[in-house]
Design a protein around this motif. Structure first.
Motif, mmCIF file in Angstrom:
data_model
loop_
_atom_site.group_PDB
_atom_site.id
_atom_site.type_symbol
_atom_site.label_atom_id
_atom_site.label_comp_id
_atom_site.label_asym_id
_atom_site.label_seq_id
_atom_site.Cartn_x
_atom_site.Cartn_y
_atom_site.Cartn_z
ATOM 1 N N LYS A 13 -48.803 -18.141 -9.791
ATOM 2 C CA LYS A 13 -47.663 -19.322 -10.133
ATOM 3 C C LYS A 13 -46.516 -18.861 -10.335
ATOM 4 O O LYS A 13 -45.959 -18.531 -11.360
ATOM 5 N N ASN A 14 -45.853 -18.712 -9.185
ATOM 6 C CA ASN A 14 -44.196 -18.125 -9.304
ATOM 7 C C ASN A 14 -43.110 -19.031 -8.951
ATOM 8 O O ASN A 14 -42.219 -18.704 -8.618
ATOM 9 N N ASP A 15 -43.434 -20.345 -9.002
ATOM 10 C CA ASP A 15 -42.388 -21.278 -8.564
ATOM 11 C C ASP A 15 -41.348 -21.066 -9.780
ATOM 12 O O ASP A 15 -41.560 -21.009 -10.887
#
Length: 113
Positions: A13-15
């Motif tokens: 999850k790199n948002d």
């Protein structure tokens, strides 16, 4: 019972996180060479002590003007003018965050924030 589809790679999850993979680090090598020159000439991280914004800007412009005029390498350091300019732009960014009291730009109504 149906098998759940398994992704072929681990989820992440790199948002909203910094996308460092967009940086071409090889293009930053001239800047690192200039930083190494400065570390030897002055001291490692000497630039982090800060300088007046006007002095850093003066250096940025001198290196860009020399480059624009056709000179690729700074005669004093033997390093790339663009590496010097990149260093000074990094110094400005650092200065703005860590030494706002050294911002001596001339403020005019034209450029009010």
């Amino acid at each position: 019972m149906l098998k759940k589809e398994v992704p072929t790679y681990a989820e992440r999850k790199n948002d909203g996180k910094m996308a460092w993979e967009l940086v071409d680090f090889e293009s930053l090598e001239p800047m690192v060479e200039v930083l190494m020159f400065g570390a030897y000439k002055y001291a490692p991280n000497n630039w982090k002590k800060g300088q007046p914004t006007s002095e850093i800007l003066g250096s940025v412009f001198r290196h860009l003007v020399a480059y624009q005029a056709g000179e690729t390498v700074d005669p004093e350091s033997g390093k790339d003018h663009l590496g010097h300019a990149l260093c000074n732009l990094m110094f400005l960014t650092y200065n703005n965050k860590n030494h706002p009291q050294m911002d001596d730009r001339i403020k005019t109504d034209r450029y009010e924030e």
